[in-house]
Design an enzyme around this catalytic site. Structure first.
Site, PDB file in Angstrom:
ATOM      1  N   LYS A  76      -2.584   6.978  -8.619  1.00  0.00           N
ATOM      2  CA  LYS A  76      -1.859   5.773  -8.224  1.00  0.00           C
ATOM      3  C   LYS A  76      -0.968   5.377  -9.399  1.00  0.00           C
ATOM      4  O   LYS A  76      -1.398   5.410 -10.548  1.00  0.00           O
ATOM      5  CB  LYS A  76      -2.866   4.661  -7.906  1.00  0.00           C
ATOM      6  CG  LYS A  76      -2.241   3.357  -7.461  1.00  0.00           C
ATOM      7  CD  LYS A  76      -3.332   2.345  -7.123  1.00  0.00           C
ATOM      8  CE  LYS A  76      -2.734   1.019  -6.727  1.00  0.00           C
ATOM      9  NZ  LYS A  76      -3.780   0.026  -6.415  1.00  0.00           N
ATOM     10  N   SER A 152      -2.691  -2.504  -2.370  1.00  0.00           N
ATOM     11  CA  SER A 152      -1.677  -1.893  -3.197  1.00  0.00           C
ATOM     12  C   SER A 152      -1.809  -0.380  -3.329  1.00  0.00           C
ATOM     13  O   SER A 152      -0.906   0.282  -3.833  1.00  0.00           O
ATOM     14  CB  SER A 152      -1.701  -2.531  -4.586  1.00  0.00           C
ATOM     15  OG  SER A 152      -2.828  -2.147  -5.339  1.00  0.00           O
ATOM     16  N   SER A 176      -7.119  -3.948  -2.676  1.00  0.00           N
ATOM     17  CA  SER A 176      -6.150  -2.858  -2.822  1.00  0.00           C
ATOM     18  C   SER A 176      -6.675  -1.474  -2.474  1.00  0.00           C
ATOM     19  O   SER A 176      -5.887  -0.549  -2.300  1.00  0.00           O
ATOM     20  CB  SER A 176      -5.605  -2.837  -4.250  1.00  0.00           C
ATOM     21  OG  SER A 176      -4.856  -4.005  -4.482  1.00  0.00           O
TER      22      SER A 176
END
Length: 191
Positions: A76, A152, A176
């Site tokens: 990520k 996210s 997230s």
């Protein structure tokens, strides 16, 4: 090199077991993941950065004999610093920020034998539950590209749901991991 036809039928541990038994090579798995990313990227926009050079260097150096040895993986692009590779956190302000050392998590992922070949899209600073940063554009849900994969960790969830990789990096302060997992029909781990 040819794509590994059975790739999507295995989870990360299953792929690592195939590599350990010599039924497929880490290079074949990486090539398959890269091809799958190439096909999915125009439609999903799950990745913001490819790390093919770094992945090739990992293969040349020899993969550590960890539990995920040889399995392709995506980080990520938020709080998962890989030395020498930009980490923007979805923001134009950090687009050229290059960490000088790996985060502890990235060090552990490498020791586990994962072959990191890219970074996934995130909302700016990871602050909202949808992945649509101005810097890198909208990420789409592979099940229905008119919908969001959440955020996210939306780029990571989209990449896993599209079977680019069997697992990808995520982190969670307020949903997230949980939101993208729910939106993309996945199982998210928040240790």
């Amino acid at each position: 090199m040819q794509e590994f036809a059975e790739y999507a039928r295995h989870d990360a541990l299953g792929l690592a077991a195939l590599v350990a038994r010599g039924e497929v090579s880490a290079a074949e798995l990486l090539y398959t993941a890269q091809c799958r990313a190439d096909r999915a990227q125009p439609r999903l926009n799950a990745l913001v950065r490819r790390m093919d050079v770094e992945a090739a260097a990992t293969l040349r150096a020899g993969i550590p004999p960890g539990p995920f040895a040889g399995v392709p993986y995506l980080l990520k692009d938020l709080m998962q610093a890989y030395a020498g590779v930009p980490m923007s956190m979805g923001s134009a302000a950090l687009r050229d920020y290059v960490p000088v050392q790996d985060d502890v998590l990235v060090q552990r992922l490498k020791r586990a034998g994962l072959v990191i070949f890219g970074k996934t899209n995130v909302p700016e600073w990871g602050l909202v539950a949808y992945t649509e940063p101005k810097t890198f554009g909208v990420t789409r849900n592979p099940w229905d590209i008119t919908r969001t994969p959440g955020g996210s960790s939306g780029g990571s969830a989209a990449a896993v749901a599209a079977r680019i990789v069997p697992a990808a990096g995520a982190n969670d302060g307020g949903g997230s991991i949980r939101i993208p997992a729910a939106y993309c029909g996945l199982f998210g781990l928040k240790p």
